[in-house]
Motif scaffolding. Structure first.
Motif, mmCIF file in Angstrom:
data_model
loop_
_atom_site.group_PDB
_atom_site.id
_atom_site.type_symbol
_atom_site.label_atom_id
_atom_site.label_comp_id
_atom_site.label_asym_id
_atom_site.label_seq_id
_atom_site.Cartn_x
_atom_site.Cartn_y
_atom_site.Cartn_z
ATOM 1 N N ARG A 138 -0.216 0.757 3.203
ATOM 2 C CA ARG A 138 -1.533 0.579 2.578
ATOM 3 C C ARG A 138 -1.491 0.839 1.078
ATOM 4 O O ARG A 138 -2.135 0.139 0.294
ATOM 5 C CB ARG A 138 -2.573 1.487 3.237
ATOM 6 C CG ARG A 138 -3.190 0.888 4.481
ATOM 7 C CD ARG A 138 -4.477 1.597 4.874
ATOM 8 N NE ARG A 138 -4.365 3.037 4.916
ATOM 9 C CZ ARG A 138 -4.258 3.762 6.023
ATOM 10 N NH1 ARG A 138 -4.266 3.188 7.192
ATOM 11 N NH2 ARG A 138 -4.162 5.070 5.957
ATOM 12 N N VAL A 139 -0.738 1.864 0.668
ATOM 13 C CA VAL A 139 -0.602 2.155 -0.765
ATOM 14 C C VAL A 139 0.003 0.943 -1.473
ATOM 15 O O VAL A 139 -0.501 0.496 -2.503
ATOM 16 C CB VAL A 139 0.247 3.423 -1.008
ATOM 17 C CG1 VAL A 139 0.659 3.546 -2.473
ATOM 18 C CG2 VAL A 139 -0.507 4.665 -0.568
ATOM 19 N N LEU A 140 1.081 0.414 -0.924
ATOM 20 C CA LEU A 140 1.737 -0.733 -1.556
ATOM 21 C C LEU A 140 0.800 -1.935 -1.637
ATOM 22 O O LEU A 140 0.719 -2.601 -2.677
ATOM 23 C CB LEU A 140 3.016 -1.093 -0.789
ATOM 24 C CG LEU A 140 4.115 -0.033 -0.852
ATOM 25 C CD1 LEU A 140 5.215 -0.346 0.148
ATOM 26 C CD2 LEU A 140 4.662 0.096 -2.263
ATOM 27 N N GLU A 141 0.086 -2.203 -0.575
ATOM 28 C CA GLU A 141 -0.837 -3.344 -0.572
ATOM 29 C C GLU A 141 -1.989 -3.135 -1.544
ATOM 30 O O GLU A 141 -2.414 -4.062 -2.228
ATOM 31 C CB GLU A 141 -1.315 -3.606 0.853
ATOM 32 C CG GLU A 141 -0.173 -4.139 1.719
ATOM 33 C CD GLU A 141 -0.443 -4.125 3.209
ATOM 34 O OE1 GLU A 141 -1.564 -3.776 3.638
ATOM 35 O OE2 GLU A 141 0.502 -4.451 3.965
ATOM 36 N N ARG A 142 -2.469 -1.907 -1.644
ATOM 37 C CA ARG A 142 -3.532 -1.583 -2.598
ATOM 38 C C ARG A 142 -3.067 -1.834 -4.030
ATOM 39 O O ARG A 142 -3.857 -2.208 -4.899
ATOM 40 C CB ARG A 142 -3.928 -0.111 -2.412
ATOM 41 C CG ARG A 142 -5.185 0.301 -3.114
ATOM 42 C CD ARG A 142 -5.569 1.757 -2.815
ATOM 43 N NE ARG A 142 -5.719 2.014 -1.396
ATOM 44 C CZ ARG A 142 -5.019 2.919 -0.705
ATOM 45 N NH1 ARG A 142 -4.131 3.683 -1.279
ATOM 46 N NH2 ARG A 142 -5.233 3.074 0.589
#
Length: 179
Positions: A138-142
Motif C-alpha cells: 500500500r505504501v508503494l502504491e500510494r
C-alpha cells in the motif's frame, strides 16, 4: 547526508542508534517479512551501523538512512537505497518500528528519498516486497509505484517459499504525479 521533511529527519546511522535498531528489528511483526531473524542483537546492530556508516550514498551499493522524528529526535526506522552501478537506477526498502506505523511515516520518508533520488537524475526506482506484506504494498502504491509483477514461490526464507511483488517507479511518472 541529511534529508528533512515536516516531521522527519533522514540521516546517517550513529552508534547510539544500535539499541533502537535492535529493538524494532527484533519484533516478530517486523522481522517476518525481512531477511533477518528475530531477535536481532545489539551487537549485530552495532556491526550493521558500522557498515552503514562507511557507505557512500552517492556510490553504487546499499546506503541506509536512519529515520527519526524531527520533534523528538527519536529513531523510528530506516530507509535503504541500493544504487545500481549505472547510477541511474536504485532499489528501495524501508522499515518503521510497529509503534510508529499507521502515521504515514513510511510514506513520508520514502517520498523524501524518492524526491532526492529523482532530482539527482535517477531513471527508475524499484522495490520488492513479500506478497503477504499488504501494508508495504500500500505504501508503494500510494507513492505512485506500479506493480510490475508477481514472482510466485520466488524466495526461500525462514523455511518457506514466498511470493514477491515487484514494483517500479519511473522518473517521468514521479514528476508527473508530483505536479
Amino acid at each position: 547526508m541529511l534529508i528533512t521533511t515536516d516531521r522527519l529527519v533522514l540521516r546517517r546511522f550513529r552508534p547510539g542508534d544500535a539499541e533502537t535498531l535492535a529493538a524494532y528489528r527484533s519484533k516478530p511483526a517486523v522481522a517476518i517479512y525481512q531477511s533477518w531473524r528475530a531477535p536481532y542483537s545489539v551487537e549485530r546492530a552495532r556491526y550493521a551501523i558500522e557498515t552503514m556508516a562507511a557507505a557512500d550514498p552517492e556510490q553504487p551499493g546499499w546506503f541506509q538512512y536512519a529515520v527519526e522524528l524531527a520533534s523528538r529526535g527519536t529513531h523510528i526506522g530506516d530507509v535503504g537505497v541500493n544504487l545500481n552501478d549505472n547510477l541511474r537506477q536504485a532499489e528501495i526498502g524501508y522499515t518503521i518500528a510497529p509503534e510508529h506505523q499507521g502515521h504515514g511515516y513510511a510514506t513520508e520518508a520514502v517520498r523524501a528519498v524518492l524526491d532526492h533520488l529523482f532530482r539527482r537524475g535517477l531513471h527508475k526506482v524499484s522495490a520488492e516486497c513479500d506478497a503477504r506484506n499488504v501494508a508495504s504494498a500500500r505504501v508503494l502504491e500510494r507513492l505512485g509505484f506500479t506493480r510490475e509483477g508477481l514472482l510466485r514461490g520466488h524466495t526461500w526464507i525462514k523455511g518457506e517459499w514466498t511470493d514477491d511483488l515487484i514494483y517500479g517507479l519511473l522518473e517521468e511518472d514521479y514528476f508527473g504525479a508530483a505536479s
